[in-house]
Design a protein around this motif. Structure first.
Motif, short mmCIF file in Angstrom:
data_model
loop_
_atom_site.label_atom_id
_atom_site.label_comp_id
_atom_site.label_asym_id
_atom_site.label_seq_id
_atom_site.Cartn_x
_atom_site.Cartn_y
_atom_site.Cartn_z
N GLY A 112 0.84 -1.20 0.00
CA GLY A 112 0.00 0.00 0.00
C GLY A 112 0.87 1.24 0.00
O GLY A 112 2.03 1.21 0.44
N ILE A 113 0.29 2.36 -0.44
CA ILE A 113 1.08 3.60 -0.50
C ILE A 113 1.24 4.22 0.88
O ILE A 113 2.30 4.76 1.22
CB ILE A 113 0.48 4.57 -1.53
N ILE A 114 0.20 4.12 1.72
CA ILE A 114 0.35 4.70 3.06
C ILE A 114 1.55 4.09 3.78
O ILE A 114 2.43 4.82 4.28
CB ILE A 114 -0.93 4.51 3.89
N TYR A 138 -4.62 15.03 1.91
CA TYR A 138 -5.02 13.70 2.36
C TYR A 138 -4.43 13.50 3.76
O TYR A 138 -3.23 13.73 3.97
CB TYR A 138 -4.49 12.65 1.38
N PHE A 141 -0.95 12.01 4.87
CA PHE A 141 0.34 12.69 4.67
C PHE A 141 0.81 13.25 6.01
O PHE A 141 1.99 13.17 6.37
CB PHE A 141 0.20 13.81 3.65
N CYS A 186 1.12 15.45 -3.83
CA CYS A 186 -0.02 14.67 -4.32
C CYS A 186 -0.34 15.09 -5.75
O CYS A 186 -0.74 16.23 -6.00
CB CYS A 186 -1.22 14.93 -3.41
N ASN A 190 -5.54 15.08 -4.08
CA ASN A 190 -6.69 14.74 -3.23
C ASN A 190 -6.68 15.73 -2.06
O ASN A 190 -5.67 15.80 -1.36
CB ASN A 190 -6.54 13.31 -2.71
N ASP A 218 3.13 11.22 -4.78
CA ASP A 218 2.06 10.23 -4.62
C ASP A 218 1.09 10.40 -5.77
O ASP A 218 0.32 11.35 -5.81
CB ASP A 218 1.37 10.46 -3.26
N ILE A 220 -1.28 8.11 -6.91
CA ILE A 220 -2.24 7.01 -6.85
C ILE A 220 -3.49 7.28 -7.69
O ILE A 220 -4.12 6.36 -8.20
CB ILE A 220 -2.63 6.67 -5.39
N HIS A 221 -3.83 8.59 -7.84
CA HIS A 221 -5.07 8.92 -8.57
C HIS A 221 -4.84 9.14 -10.06
O HIS A 221 -5.77 9.54 -10.78
CB HIS A 221 -5.70 10.17 -7.96
N SER A 251 -4.69 0.23 -7.28
CA SER A 251 -5.69 -0.04 -6.23
C SER A 251 -6.84 0.94 -6.28
O SER A 251 -7.99 0.59 -6.08
CB SER A 251 -5.01 0.02 -4.86
N LYS A 252 -6.54 2.22 -6.54
CA LYS A 252 -7.60 3.24 -6.63
C LYS A 252 -8.33 3.09 -7.96
O LYS A 252 -9.56 3.16 -8.03
CB LYS A 252 -6.95 4.61 -6.51
N ARG A 379 -16.41 16.54 1.01
CA ARG A 379 -15.90 15.73 -0.09
C ARG A 379 -16.82 14.54 -0.29
O ARG A 379 -17.12 13.82 0.67
CB ARG A 379 -14.48 15.24 0.19
C1 LIG Z 1 -3.25 10.57 -2.14
C2 LIG Z 1 -3.46 9.20 -1.58
N1 LIG Z 1 -2.39 8.43 -1.25
C3 LIG Z 1 -2.54 7.18 -0.73
C4 LIG Z 1 -3.81 6.67 -0.53
C5 LIG Z 1 -3.95 5.27 0.06
O1 LIG Z 1 -3.07 4.41 -0.56
P1 LIG Z 1 -3.04 2.87 -0.13
O2 LIG Z 1 -2.36 2.82 1.22
O3 LIG Z 1 -4.46 2.42 -0.06
O4 LIG Z 1 -2.24 2.20 -1.21
C6 LIG Z 1 -4.93 7.42 -0.85
C7 LIG Z 1 -6.29 6.83 -0.62
N2 LIG Z 1 -7.24 7.83 -0.36
C8 LIG Z 1 -8.28 7.67 0.40
C9 LIG Z 1 -8.74 6.43 1.02
O5 LIG Z 1 -9.98 6.83 1.64
N3 LIG Z 1 -10.16 8.20 1.53
C10 LIG Z 1 -9.17 8.73 0.77
O6 LIG Z 1 -9.09 9.91 0.48
C11 LIG Z 1 -4.76 8.71 -1.39
O7 LIG Z 1 -5.83 9.47 -1.71
#
Ligand SMILES: Cc1ncc(COP(=O)(O)O)c(C/N=C2\CONC2=O)c1O
Length: 417
Positions: A112-114, A138, A141, A186, A190, A218, A220-221, A251-252, A379
């Motif tokens: 996962g990115i987090i 987000y 961060f 980002c 987001n 990051d 992801i989107h 994943s997104k 949001r």
């Molecule tokens: C900018 C960003 N980075 C990382 C993640 C999560 O990455 P993961 O660990 O799942 O690979 C999200 C998910 N954003 C979410 C998840 O729920 N609400 C949000 O705004 C995100 O928006």
């Protein structure tokens, strides 16, 4: 195996109860920091859920087929990415969609990115150094800095009637702090949904690199673009630096966040070696199979998803212009998230997520959940069937208009002494 084009049903309502989904079962803890005993005037099944960023659409059948094929191998032992076909799938996707390539040895994977953000910040920063982000942001961060007990430095974006831009004077002033060591950036953003222009990306990169600040971009989107929009990976604009780490994941894009798998592209050899020495390398074999299949077979589903989301955003735009004309909203360049300034209607000094949960039976997130600089905004996750979107918007509008009417009447009514 050739995949025939098929039409996918984004209108289908899928029951997620009993699947350990955060979306259905985790909102009390995540949004309200409450226990499962927290009560509402609605049954859980009655809520319109527009909060956490996963989708109400079935994960593409091509991906689920790949998971089934891996299951049919019947042994789920310790696994890592060994098959070169994985890198080939990722590299092909990056070439096709972003005209971008990177050497195979730069590619690492994460659960996962987090978690990758937490680790990269730890590996890059000394204990007295700082993390720079743009706000609103987000929330994780900020968590990446907090988790590492590092000071967070926020640069508030400028907001001109809902159009967000970077305050480069402020950003550069904060970047000049010699203790700022990493910027978590980002791209696309987001919650605003902004895609940064090449000029903005170059200014961010130059400011950071000129001040010896690493950048974790990051992205992801980045696959979830409105029709006609394009994404530029930040690292693509800076081929001569190895201080930009790129985080991407299907994943997104393909609603598979629960499989916890992402790509981390680390050009800097020393940092990559620290990652390889300290990162827990084993991965879920089903996640590997799913991610590879997404990049190999996801094109048609994504094409149809983007058209469906375009229509959802058009519906929101029209609905707000009709029913909540004072709200400030622009269809975002990217993401499936609608960032709406409802301050002209919103009740003052209340928790908006609690207000909408209790009054409207809608679960959403508000500016208070995006670190800073999000006052008066909510949001909404639009990655849902249109029928669900319509019901959610109708409930939101009704309670905002009703409570505005009550406020107006309260002001007009004679004061009873
Ligand atoms: C900018 C960003 N980075 C990382 C993640 C999560 O990455 P993961 O660990 O799942 O690979 C999200 C998910 N954003 C979410 C998840 O729920 N609400 C949000 O705004 C995100 O928006």
């Amino acid at each position: 195996m050739t995949k025939i084009n098929t039409s996918y049903n984004f209108d289908e309502i899928i029951d997620r109860t009993g699947t350990n989904a955060m979306n259905t079962d985790g909102f009390r803890q995540y949004i309200f920091n409450a226990t499962s005993e927290m009560e509402f005037p609605f049954e859980d099944e009655e809520f319109i859920r527009m909060w956490i960023a996963d989708m109400e659409f079935a994960t593409p059948p091509e991906i689920l087929d790949a998971v089934r094929e891996r299951l049919d191998r019947r042994i789920m032992g310790y696994s890592q990415v060994f098959d070169p076909a994985y890198y080939e799938a990722v590299a092909s996707w990056m070439e096709r969609y972003y005209d971008w390539s990177f050497p195979k040895e730069h590619l690492e994977t994460s659960g996962g990115i987090i978690p990758a953000l937490y680790e990269l910040v730890e590996y890059i920063c000394k204990p007295d150094e700082k993390v720079l982000i743009l706000t609103p942001s987000y929330g994780f961060f900020k968590s990446a800095a907090d988790h590492n007990r590092l000071e967070l430095v926020c640069s508030d974006m400028l907001n001109e009637q809902g159009h967000y831009t970077i305050d480069f004077d402020d950003f550069e002033a904060k970047a000049r702090d010699e203790k700022v060591r990493v910027c978590i950036f980002c791209n696309p953003h987001n919650p605003s949904g902004r895609i940064w222009s090449a000029e903005e990306l170059k200014r961010v990169g130059e400011i950071c690199l000129n001040n010896e600040i690493w950048i974790i971009s990051d992205e992801i989107h980045c696959d979830l673009l409105r029709t006609g929009k394009t994404h530029t990976p930040l690292a693509k604009l800076f081929p001569d630096t190895d201080r930009i780490i790129t985080c991407m994941s299907p994943s997104k894009t393909f609603n598979m966040a629960g499989l916890m798998f992402s790509n981390v592209i680390i050009p800097n050899k020393a940092l990559r070696e620290i990652w390889q020495a300290r990162h827990y390398g084993f991965k879920n074999p089903l996640s590997i199979a799913a991610t590879q299949a997404a990049y190999e077979h996801g094109d048609e589903w994504l094409k149809q998803l983007k058209l469906y989301l375009d229509d959802n955003f058009a519906y929101v735009d029209d609905f707000l212009n009709t029913h909540l004309p004072l709200a400030v909203f622009h269809v975002p360049d990217a993401t499936y998230l609608a960032w709406i300034d409802i301050s002209p209607y919103a009740p003052k000094n209340v928790s908006l997520p609690l207000f909408f949960a209790e009054q409207a039976g809608v679960l959403l997130e508000d500016g208070g959940m995006f670190v800073a600089n999000g006052e008066g905004c909510i949001r909404l996750n639009l990655a849902c069937p249109r029928s669900v979107l319509k019901e959610g918007l109708s409930r939101i509008s009704r309670v905002l208009v009703d409570q505005k009417m009550e406020q107006k009447q309260a002001k007009e009514l004679p004061v009873h002494v």
